[in-house]
Design an enzyme around this catalytic site. Sequence first.
Site, PDB file in Angstrom:
ATOM      1  N   GLU A  88       0.849  -1.184   0.000  1.00 15.85           N
ATOM      2  CA  GLU A  88       0.000   0.000   0.000  1.00 15.85           C
ATOM      3  C   GLU A  88       0.886   1.235   0.000  1.00 15.85           C
ATOM      4  OE1 GLU A  88      -3.551   2.321   2.453  1.00 15.85           O
ATOM      5  OE2 GLU A  88      -2.962   0.306   3.064  1.00 15.85           O
ATOM      6  N   GLU A 114       4.967   4.904   3.728  1.00 16.29           N
ATOM      7  CA  GLU A 114       4.462   6.202   4.168  1.00 16.29           C
ATOM      8  C   GLU A 114       5.627   7.053   4.667  1.00 16.29           C
ATOM      9  OE1 GLU A 114       2.650   9.188   4.475  1.00 16.29           O
ATOM     10  OE2 GLU A 114       1.049   7.685   4.296  1.00 16.29           O
ATOM     11  N   ASP A 137      10.303   7.440   0.457  1.00 17.76           N
ATOM     12  CA  ASP A 137       9.668   7.762  -0.823  1.00 17.76           C
ATOM     13  C   ASP A 137       9.329   6.468  -1.564  1.00 17.76           C
ATOM     14  OD1 ASP A 137       8.983   8.600  -3.359  1.00 17.76           O
ATOM     15  OD2 ASP A 137      10.921   9.500  -3.820  1.00 17.76           O
ATOM     16  N   ASP A 169      -2.778  12.123  -2.607  1.00 18.46           N
ATOM     17  CA  ASP A 169      -2.894  13.560  -2.837  1.00 18.46           C
ATOM     18  C   ASP A 169      -3.273  13.790  -4.298  1.00 18.46           C
ATOM     19  OD1 ASP A 169      -2.500  16.337  -3.137  1.00 18.46           O
ATOM     20  OD2 ASP A 169      -0.965  16.332  -1.575  1.00 18.46           O
ATOM     21  N   LYS A 218      -3.994  21.596  -8.472  1.00 20.49           N
ATOM     22  CA  LYS A 218      -3.556  22.689  -9.333  1.00 20.49           C
ATOM     23  C   LYS A 218      -2.798  22.132 -10.543  1.00 20.49           C
ATOM     24  CE  LYS A 218      -3.209  26.057  -5.582  1.00 20.49           C
ATOM     25  NZ  LYS A 218      -2.332  26.975  -4.819  1.00 20.49           N
ATOM     26  N   ASP A 263     -11.306  10.658  -4.147  1.00 20.46           N
ATOM     27  CA  ASP A 263     -12.538  11.431  -4.052  1.00 20.46           C
ATOM     28  C   ASP A 263     -12.453  12.705  -4.894  1.00 20.46           C
ATOM     29  OD1 ASP A 263     -10.715  12.853  -2.543  1.00 20.46           O
ATOM     30  OD2 ASP A 263     -12.114  13.319  -0.923  1.00 20.46           O
ATOM     31  N   THR A 299     -12.728   4.860   5.593  1.00 15.21           N
ATOM     32  CA  THR A 299     -11.937   5.607   6.562  1.00 15.21           C
ATOM     33  C   THR A 299     -12.590   6.955   6.852  1.00 15.21           C
ATOM     34  OG1 THR A 299     -10.590   6.692   4.870  1.00 15.21           O
ATOM     35  CG2 THR A 299      -9.841   4.532   5.655  1.00 15.21           C
ATOM     36  N   PHE A 358     -11.220   9.780   6.423  1.00 16.83           N
ATOM     37  CA  PHE A 358     -10.914  10.668   5.304  1.00 16.83           C
ATOM     38  C   PHE A 358     -11.943  10.482   4.193  1.00 16.83           C
ATOM     39  CE2 PHE A 358      -8.963  11.844   1.302  1.00 16.83           C
ATOM     40  CZ  PHE A 358      -8.319  13.025   1.608  1.00 16.83           C
ATOM     41  N   GLU A 359     -12.291   9.239   3.900  1.00 15.27           N
ATOM     42  CA  GLU A 359     -13.299   8.977   2.877  1.00 15.27           C
ATOM     43  C   GLU A 359     -14.643   9.570   3.271  1.00 15.27           C
ATOM     44  OE1 GLU A 359     -15.336   5.213   0.469  1.00 15.27           O
ATOM     45  OE2 GLU A 359     -13.762   4.868   1.954  1.00 15.27           O
TER      46      GLU A 359
END
Length: 235
Positions: free
Chosen positions: A68, A93, A120, A143, A147, A179, A214, A216-217
Amino acid sequence: MSEHLIDGGQEQPPLRREIRTFVLRSGHFTNAERKHYEELRGDFCIPYEQNLLDFRTVFGNDHPTVIEIGFGMGKATAIIAQQNPSINYIGIEVHKPGVGKLLGEIRARGLANLRIIEHDAMEVLADQIADESVAAFHVFFPDPWQKKRHCKRRLIQRPRTDLLAKKLVSGGYLYFVTDWLPYAEFGLAELRATVGLKNRYEGFAPRQDWRPETRFEQKGVDANRVISEVLFEKR
């Protein structure tokens, strides 16, 4: 002819490693997260090295390994690992509070099938993960880099998806959820253009019931944003 040729016949580098898919942001370390980070990092975090990992040595078994990328605070990662003890999981992460949080979940849930690499992801994949060794990639709510000038940082785009495809075993899959609809449409097009990958569905995938929701979702749902899912297989 190289698939990376651009105008003028010059060959484009297969991976622009100077462009990061993330920005390190300062985050609040709770006392519990810091404690877990300090106490458990040595037991459950794999150091980044420019040497290929042997998953059998890491986990002590021959189970398939899922990676993941960008697990955030790790809630879904821990739940999925707990529900699938016959599958190994590696979470990548760079956000230290999230690493600390997931380390606490590993201990609390007794997860022997989950490890973390704090680095990374593109460098980890290029330097540390063998070709045709990964059963699946999970990329949940990365992310979106909304922009236009930041779109080059998006994870789900070529040549990064070429690298992901290279690391998958035959029959392995890449599961991408976002999303941000413009990113979903962009990512779908990039994956369709990635050699070796084929969409499991005609367009966007239906929600996979085994993926936990989650916080965040839920924020995305509360903001009336569409949750889009994309699932491609290596063939």
